[in-house]
Design a protein around this motif. Structure first.
Motif, PDB file in Angstrom:
ATOM      1  N   ALA A   5       0.826  -1.208   0.000  1.00  0.00           N
ATOM      2  CA  ALA A   5       0.000   0.000   0.000  1.00  0.00           C
ATOM      3  C   ALA A   5       0.860   1.258   0.000  1.00  0.00           C
ATOM      4  O   ALA A   5       0.426   2.304  -0.482  1.00  0.00           O
ATOM      5  N   SER A   6       2.070   1.173   0.515  1.00  0.00           N
ATOM      6  CA  SER A   6       2.920   2.344   0.704  1.00  0.00           C
ATOM      7  C   SER A   6       3.887   2.611  -0.439  1.00  0.00           C
ATOM      8  O   SER A   6       4.405   3.718  -0.554  1.00  0.00           O
ATOM      9  N   VAL A   7       4.159   1.633  -1.252  1.00  0.00           N
ATOM     10  CA  VAL A   7       5.133   1.807  -2.322  1.00  0.00           C
ATOM     11  C   VAL A   7       4.562   2.752  -3.397  1.00  0.00           C
ATOM     12  O   VAL A   7       3.410   2.637  -3.792  1.00  0.00           O
ATOM     13  N   PRO A   8       5.357   3.722  -3.846  1.00  0.00           N
ATOM     14  CA  PRO A   8       4.841   4.679  -4.830  1.00  0.00           C
ATOM     15  C   PRO A   8       4.900   4.143  -6.256  1.00  0.00           C
ATOM     16  O   PRO A   8       5.744   3.309  -6.584  1.00  0.00           O
ATOM     17  N   GLY A   9       3.986   4.629  -7.072  1.00  0.00           N
ATOM     18  CA  GLY A   9       3.998   4.324  -8.497  1.00  0.00           C
ATOM     19  C   GLY A   9       3.561   2.917  -8.850  1.00  0.00           C
ATOM     20  O   GLY A   9       3.337   2.074  -7.981  1.00  0.00           O
ATOM     21  N   ALA A  10       3.418   2.672 -10.142  1.00  0.00           N
ATOM     22  CA  ALA A  10       3.116   1.354 -10.691  1.00  0.00           C
ATOM     23  C   ALA A  10       1.901   0.702 -10.042  1.00  0.00           C
ATOM     24  O   ALA A  10       1.942  -0.428  -9.579  1.00  0.00           O
ATOM     25  N   LEU A  11       0.791   1.436 -10.007  1.00  0.00           N
ATOM     26  CA  LEU A  11      -0.427   0.955  -9.346  1.00  0.00           C
ATOM     27  C   LEU A  11      -0.858  -0.411  -9.865  1.00  0.00           C
ATOM     28  O   LEU A  11      -1.142  -1.318  -9.080  1.00  0.00           O
ATOM     29  N   SER A  12      -0.890  -0.595 -11.168  1.00  0.00           N
ATOM     30  CA  SER A  12      -1.356  -1.872 -11.708  1.00  0.00           C
ATOM     31  C   SER A  12      -0.421  -3.012 -11.311  1.00  0.00           C
ATOM     32  O   SER A  12      -0.873  -4.116 -11.007  1.00  0.00           O
ATOM     33  N   THR A  13       0.880  -2.751 -11.273  1.00  0.00           N
ATOM     34  CA  THR A  13       1.837  -3.782 -10.858  1.00  0.00           C
ATOM     35  C   THR A  13       1.667  -4.122  -9.388  1.00  0.00           C
ATOM     36  O   THR A  13       1.677  -5.295  -9.001  1.00  0.00           O
ATOM     37  N   VAL A  14       1.492  -3.091  -8.554  1.00  0.00           N
ATOM     38  CA  VAL A  14       1.296  -3.314  -7.121  1.00  0.00           C
ATOM     39  C   VAL A  14       0.052  -4.165  -6.880  1.00  0.00           C
ATOM     40  O   VAL A  14       0.069  -5.112  -6.097  1.00  0.00           O
ATOM     41  N   LEU A  15      -1.027  -3.846  -7.583  1.00  0.00           N
ATOM     42  CA  LEU A  15      -2.265  -4.608  -7.400  1.00  0.00           C
ATOM     43  C   LEU A  15      -2.132  -6.031  -7.925  1.00  0.00           C
ATOM     44  O   LEU A  15      -2.694  -6.966  -7.346  1.00  0.00           O
ATOM     45  N   ALA A  16      -1.370  -6.206  -9.008  1.00  0.00           N
ATOM     46  CA  ALA A  16      -1.140  -7.564  -9.521  1.00  0.00           C
ATOM     47  C   ALA A  16      -0.340  -8.386  -8.522  1.00  0.00           C
ATOM     48  O   ALA A  16      -0.656  -9.558  -8.272  1.00  0.00           O
ATOM     49  N   VAL A  17       0.692  -7.789  -7.929  1.00  0.00           N
ATOM     50  CA  VAL A  17       1.493  -8.488  -6.921  1.00  0.00           C
ATOM     51  C   VAL A  17       0.622  -8.805  -5.702  1.00  0.00           C
ATOM     52  O   VAL A  17       0.682  -9.907  -5.149  1.00  0.00           O
ATOM     53  N   ALA A  18      -0.204  -7.840  -5.299  1.00  0.00           N
ATOM     54  CA  ALA A  18      -1.085  -8.055  -4.143  1.00  0.00           C
ATOM     55  C   ALA A  18      -2.039  -9.220  -4.398  1.00  0.00           C
ATOM     56  O   ALA A  18      -2.245 -10.062  -3.520  1.00  0.00           O
TER      57      ALA A  18
END
Length: 170
Positions: free
Chosen positions: A117-130
């Motif tokens: 939730a805290s890492v900046p940028g790359a929203l789609s990548t963060v959600l895919a990893v989540a």
């Protein structure tokens, strides 16, 4: 035609938000106005998910537009301000760490979810990893989207009102 109309309405609403902000002289008007109008439309309950192909096309166009701004002069300017760039990196790391600590200690999140939730940028990548890690995707998406909303809708005006941007905007 019926399934296209709701998407066209959403795009028109975002464009109208940008136009209104442009008329009002708001910094980053087309970006912040569109974001606020689309958010309000989403809160009205009438929004529909955009087709993946349309969303991917929009990301491609916006990425190309941002990439076009990287000129030899911009790269040369980066070399003149190494201290500022170091401070920027330190600031981003500090904000991410503080957000992670807050989410884990004050809100009771699992550490892995708080980091995502805290890492900046790359929203789609963060959600895919989540999603891949079976994390709390909805909660992470809310925090990430709120951060993005603040950056797009509020920060440009705040910079102009409080700093060097005020003299440049005149």
């Amino acid at each position: 035609m019926r399934s296209i109309l709701p998407h066209l309405v959403q795009i028109l609403i975002a464009a109208l938000g940008g136009l209104v902000f442009h008329w009002l002289g708001v910094p980053a008007a087309w970006l912040s106005g569109a974001a606020i109008a689309a958010t309000l439309w989403g809160l009205s309950g009438r929004a529909v998910p955009m087709p993946r192909a349309l969303a991917d096309g929009a990301m491609l166009i916006s990425g190309a537009a941002m990439g076009a701004a990287v000129t030899p002069a911009a790269i040369a300017a980066m070399g003149r301000y190494p201290g500022s760039l170091v401070l920027l990196v330190v600031g981003v790391v500090a904000i991410s760490a503080a957000s992670t600590v807050w989410l884990t200690r004050m809100s009771g999140w699992r550490r892995a979810d708080a980091v995502l939730a805290s890492v900046p940028g790359a929203l789609s990548t963060v959600l895919a990893v989540a999603a891949d890690r079976k994390a709390e995707v909805a909660s992470i998406a809310i925090v990430q989207n709120f951060r993005l909303f603040v950056l797009i809708a509020l920060l440009p005006s705040l910079v102009v009102m409080t700093g060097e941007g005020a003299t440049r905007a005149r």
